[in-house]
Design a protein around this motif. Structure first.
Motif, PDB file in Angstrom:
ATOM      1  N   ASP A 157      39.059   5.118  25.583  1.00  0.00           N
ATOM      2  CA  ASP A 157      38.679   5.591  26.923  1.00  0.00           C
ATOM      3  C   ASP A 157      38.013   6.960  26.835  1.00  0.00           C
ATOM      4  OD1 ASP A 157      38.465   6.359  29.573  1.00  0.00           O
ATOM      5  OD2 ASP A 157      40.491   5.699  30.107  1.00  0.00           O
ATOM      6  N   ARG A 158      36.719   6.954  26.600  1.00  0.00           N
ATOM      7  CA  ARG A 158      35.956   8.195  26.439  1.00  0.00           C
ATOM      8  C   ARG A 158      35.992   9.050  27.705  1.00  0.00           C
ATOM      9  NH1 ARG A 158      31.730   9.480  22.634  1.00  0.00           N
ATOM     10  NH2 ARG A 158      33.021   8.140  21.363  1.00  0.00           N
ATOM     11  N   ALA A 159      35.937   8.426  28.872  1.00  0.00           N
ATOM     12  CA  ALA A 159      35.961   9.183  30.139  1.00  0.00           C
ATOM     13  C   ALA A 159      37.263   9.973  30.272  1.00  0.00           C
ATOM     14  CB  ALA A 159      35.775   8.244  31.324  1.00  0.00           C
ATOM     15  N   ALA A 160      38.378   9.368  29.912  1.00  0.00           N
ATOM     16  CA  ALA A 160      39.660  10.067  29.972  1.00  0.00           C
ATOM     17  C   ALA A 160      39.691  11.214  28.965  1.00  0.00           C
ATOM     18  CB  ALA A 160      40.813   9.106  29.715  1.00  0.00           C
ATOM     19  N   LEU A 161      39.128  10.998  27.772  1.00  0.00           N
ATOM     20  CA  LEU A 161      39.115  12.053  26.755  1.00  0.00           C
ATOM     21  C   LEU A 161      38.260  13.241  27.182  1.00  0.00           C
ATOM     22  CD1 LEU A 161      38.971   9.887  23.526  1.00  0.00           C
ATOM     23  CD2 LEU A 161      40.882  11.309  24.309  1.00  0.00           C
ATOM     24  N   VAL A 162      37.189  12.989  27.899  1.00  0.00           N
ATOM     25  CA  VAL A 162      36.356  14.096  28.399  1.00  0.00           C
ATOM     26  C   VAL A 162      37.176  15.003  29.308  1.00  0.00           C
ATOM     27  CG1 VAL A 162      34.404  14.643  29.926  1.00  0.00           C
ATOM     28  CG2 VAL A 162      34.138  12.939  28.132  1.00  0.00           C
ATOM     29  N   VAL A 163      38.053  14.419  30.086  1.00  0.00           N
ATOM     30  CA  VAL A 163      38.911  15.197  30.991  1.00  0.00           C
ATOM     31  C   VAL A 163      40.003  15.921  30.204  1.00  0.00           C
ATOM     32  CG1 VAL A 163      40.567  15.000  32.890  1.00  0.00           C
ATOM     33  CG2 VAL A 163      38.454  13.677  32.943  1.00  0.00           C
ATOM     34  N   ILE A 190      49.637  15.377  25.253  1.00  0.00           N
ATOM     35  CA  ILE A 190      49.294  14.820  23.950  1.00  0.00           C
ATOM     36  C   ILE A 190      49.414  13.299  23.969  1.00  0.00           C
ATOM     37  CG2 ILE A 190      49.942  14.737  21.506  1.00  0.00           C
ATOM     38  CD1 ILE A 190      48.438  17.311  22.472  1.00  0.00           C
ATOM     39  N   ALA A 191      50.463  12.803  24.613  1.00  0.00           N
ATOM     40  CA  ALA A 191      50.624  11.347  24.732  1.00  0.00           C
ATOM     41  C   ALA A 191      49.440  10.739  25.468  1.00  0.00           C
ATOM     42  CB  ALA A 191      51.932  11.012  25.443  1.00  0.00           C
ATOM     43  N   ASP A 192      48.913  11.439  26.467  1.00  0.00           N
ATOM     44  CA  ASP A 192      47.739  10.958  27.208  1.00  0.00           C
ATOM     45  C   ASP A 192      46.513  10.900  26.310  1.00  0.00           C
ATOM     46  OD1 ASP A 192      49.279  10.795  29.535  1.00  0.00           O
ATOM     47  OD2 ASP A 192      48.721  12.819  30.181  1.00  0.00           O
ATOM     48  N   VAL A 193      46.334  11.910  25.461  1.00  0.00           N
ATOM     49  CA  VAL A 193      45.204  11.926  24.526  1.00  0.00           C
ATOM     50  C   VAL A 193      45.316  10.747  23.559  1.00  0.00           C
ATOM     51  CG1 VAL A 193      44.092  13.180  22.621  1.00  0.00           C
ATOM     52  CG2 VAL A 193      44.827  14.425  24.673  1.00  0.00           C
ATOM     53  N   LEU A 194      46.489  10.585  22.968  1.00  0.00           N
ATOM     54  CA  LEU A 194      46.675   9.497  22.007  1.00  0.00           C
ATOM     55  C   LEU A 194      46.479   8.135  22.660  1.00  0.00           C
ATOM     56  CD1 LEU A 194      49.705  10.932  20.031  1.00  0.00           C
ATOM     57  CD2 LEU A 194      47.320  10.809  19.278  1.00  0.00           C
ATOM     58  N   ASP A 195      46.945   7.985  23.891  1.00  0.00           N
ATOM     59  CA  ASP A 195      46.764   6.728  24.613  1.00  0.00           C
ATOM     60  C   ASP A 195      45.283   6.462  24.885  1.00  0.00           C
ATOM     61  OD1 ASP A 195      47.788   4.388  26.070  1.00  0.00           O
ATOM     62  OD2 ASP A 195      47.073   5.474  27.847  1.00  0.00           O
ATOM     63  N   ALA A 196      44.558   7.508  25.298  1.00  0.00           N
ATOM     64  CA  ALA A 196      43.125   7.350  25.576  1.00  0.00           C
ATOM     65  C   ALA A 196      42.355   6.999  24.306  1.00  0.00           C
ATOM     66  CB  ALA A 196      42.567   8.624  26.213  1.00  0.00           C
ATOM     67  N   VAL A 197      42.728   7.600  23.172  1.00  0.00           N
ATOM     68  CA  VAL A 197      42.084   7.271  21.900  1.00  0.00           C
ATOM     69  C   VAL A 197      42.352   5.806  21.563  1.00  0.00           C
ATOM     70  CG1 VAL A 197      42.090   7.690  19.410  1.00  0.00           C
ATOM     71  CG2 VAL A 197      42.136   9.623  20.990  1.00  0.00           C
ATOM     72  N   ARG A 198      43.594   5.403  21.702  1.00  0.00           N
ATOM     73  CA  ARG A 198      43.987   4.021  21.387  1.00  0.00           C
ATOM     74  C   ARG A 198      43.206   3.016  22.235  1.00  0.00           C
ATOM     75  NH1 ARG A 198      48.634   4.871  19.846  1.00  0.00           N
ATOM     76  NH2 ARG A 198      49.414   5.729  21.789  1.00  0.00           N
ATOM     77  N   ARG A 199      42.975   3.361  23.522  1.00  0.00           N
ATOM     78  CA  ARG A 199      42.251   2.473  24.435  1.00  0.00           C
ATOM     79  C   ARG A 199      40.736   2.614  24.329  1.00  0.00           C
ATOM     80  NH1 ARG A 199      42.827   4.171  29.369  1.00  0.00           N
ATOM     81  NH2 ARG A 199      44.026   6.030  28.920  1.00  0.00           N
TER      82      ARG A 199
END
Length: 73
Positions: A13-19, A2-11
């Motif tokens: 980072d669409r590529a990270a969110l796809v993963v 979840i922390a990774d998702v929130l971090d990717a949203v904050r940045r």
């Protein structure tokens, strides 16, 4: 996870969110549910920053269900 998702949203980072987010994601906030990763991307692009969910479900190593905590009035 979840922390990774929130971090990717904050940045933004669409590529990270796809993963991280399942293609058939169920995203529930404020009593309504959005289904599908692309619709969730549109919500994230146009709405407030999400907070950690009250509950979530993983499927195939990705977030499949996200249920936001109710915000205080």
């Amino acid at each position: 996870m979840i922390a990774d998702v929130l971090d990717a949203v904050r940045r933004g980072d669409r590529a990270a969110l796809v993963v991280l987010l399942h293609p058939y994601l169920h995203w529930t906030e404020g009593g309504s549910t959005i289904r599908g990763r692309n619709k969730v991307f549109a919500r994230l692009d146009g709405g407030p920053m999400p907070v950690a969910p009250a509950s979530f479900e993983l499927r195939d190593g990705q977030v499949y269900r996200w249920v936001a905590a109710e915000r205080a009035p």
